[in-house]
Write an enzyme that holds these catalytic residues in place. Structure first.
Site, short mmCIF file in Angstrom:
data_model
loop_
_atom_site.label_atom_id
_atom_site.label_comp_id
_atom_site.label_asym_id
_atom_site.label_seq_id
_atom_site.Cartn_x
_atom_site.Cartn_y
_atom_site.Cartn_z
N PHE A 243 -1.13 16.24 4.08
CA PHE A 243 -1.41 15.63 2.79
C PHE A 243 -0.17 15.68 1.91
CE2 PHE A 243 -3.07 15.22 -1.48
CZ PHE A 243 -3.97 14.18 -1.32
N ASP B 20 -3.81 5.57 6.28
CA ASP B 20 -4.35 6.81 6.81
C ASP B 20 -5.36 6.42 7.91
OD1 ASP B 20 -4.85 9.55 6.88
OD2 ASP B 20 -6.32 9.48 5.28
N ARG C 284 2.01 11.93 -9.32
CA ARG C 284 2.44 10.56 -9.02
C ARG C 284 3.89 10.32 -9.46
NH1 ARG C 284 -2.15 7.60 -7.49
NH2 ARG C 284 -4.06 8.09 -8.61
N GLU D 156 0.85 -1.20 0.00
CA GLU D 156 0.00 0.00 0.00
C GLU D 156 0.88 1.24 0.00
OE1 GLU D 156 -2.50 1.50 -0.80
OE2 GLU D 156 -4.09 1.36 0.70
N ASP D 157 0.37 2.32 -0.58
CA ASP D 157 1.14 3.57 -0.58
C ASP D 157 1.17 4.22 0.80
OD1 ASP D 157 -1.58 4.25 -0.66
OD2 ASP D 157 -1.40 5.63 -2.35
P1 5GP Z 1 -7.38 4.84 4.39
O1 5GP Z 1 -6.23 4.30 5.21
O2 5GP Z 1 -7.91 6.12 4.96
O3 5GP Z 1 -8.46 3.84 4.12
O4 5GP Z 1 -6.95 5.22 2.93
C1 5GP Z 1 -5.69 5.27 2.47
C2 5GP Z 1 -5.76 5.87 1.08
O5 5GP Z 1 -6.07 7.27 1.14
C3 5GP Z 1 -4.38 5.78 0.45
O6 5GP Z 1 -4.23 4.58 -0.26
C4 5GP Z 1 -4.36 7.02 -0.43
O7 5GP Z 1 -4.93 6.71 -1.68
C5 5GP Z 1 -5.26 8.02 0.28
N1 5GP Z 1 -4.44 8.98 1.09
C6 5GP Z 1 -4.39 9.05 2.42
N2 5GP Z 1 -3.54 10.03 2.83
C7 5GP Z 1 -3.05 10.57 1.70
C8 5GP Z 1 -2.09 11.63 1.45
O8 5GP Z 1 -1.50 12.27 2.34
N3 5GP Z 1 -1.81 11.90 0.15
C9 5GP Z 1 -2.42 11.24 -0.88
N4 5GP Z 1 -2.07 11.59 -2.11
N5 5GP Z 1 -3.31 10.24 -0.69
C10 5GP Z 1 -3.62 9.91 0.59
#
Ligand code: 5GP
Length: 181
Positions: A156, A107, A169, A103-104
């Site tokens: 962010f 959050d 990206r 995962e990237d």
């Molecule tokens: P969560 O953990 O809230 O379910 O979601 C994670 C997803 O929210 C990540 O895979 C990403 O796509 C998006 N996301 C969360 N924080 C950020 C951020 O700081 N920057 C960007 N570009 N995407 C984010």
């Protein structure tokens, strides 16, 4: 943090390309040691994890396979329910395999806790997570993230696979957007 410009947008560099490269080398080494003799299947979460996955897999010195999944959350109104919609499912059978979700960024944790659940139900031998970034302050649902590239504060970020409106990206570093062009 150093400031830089990219396509006329002002950005602050949070993690440099050199820092990222070194950390990914370490993660690759750790994963290689942990998964030796196992049936490793890395599943990247599109689109954000594509850059991280392609760099990381080249530092894993083992026979392994790679697959992708694409997901979206149902939207802001239902976000806290953790409902996630699969846009593209993984093609591989997970039964008996050692799945490593790539995962990237973690959050709220909602996306990953959903993915762990569905992969476990498919009878994977193990399901673990490697996340490039972690924002622990924002967590709603607890998830055990086995490997983390970098912990970052609640802001962010873009670059190295992460987007803002599908842009940025391709940045080789992780940055904070200060102003858009
Ligand atoms: P969560 O953990 O809230 O379910 O979601 C994670 C997803 O929210 C990540 O895979 C990403 O796509 C998006 N996301 C969360 N924080 C950020 C951020 O700081 N920057 C960007 N570009 N995407 C984010």
């Amino acid at each position: 943090m150093t400031e830089t410009e990219f396509n006329n947008s002002k950005l602050k560099v949070m993690l440099s390309a050199e820092q990222i490269k070194e950390r990914i080398r370490q993660l690759g080494e750790q994963i290689t040691n942990d998964y030796r003799g196992r049936d490793l299947l890395m599943i990247g979460v599109l689109k954000g994890a594509c850059v991280f996955l392609s760099d990381l897999m080249r530092h894993i010195d083992l026979p392994m396979m790679v697959d992708f999944i694409a997901v979206t959350s149902y939207g802001a109104a239902t976000k806290s329910s953790g409902e996630v919609r699969i846009l593209k499912d993984s093609d591989a059978s997970l039964r008996g395999r050692d799945v490593l979700i790539v995962e990237d960024i973690v959050d709220t944790g909602l996306t990953l806790s959903y993915l762990i659940d569905i992969f476990r139900r498919r009878e994977a031998a193990s399901v673990e997570i490697v996340a490039f970034l972690d924002k622990p302050e924002r967590r709603i649902k607890h998830v055990d993230v086995k490997y983390v590239g970098f912990e970052i504060p609640n802001s962010f970020v873009v670059g190295y696979g992460l987007d803002y409106g599908e842009r940025y990206r391709n940045l080789p570093f992780v940055g904070l957007v200060e102003s858009l062009d």
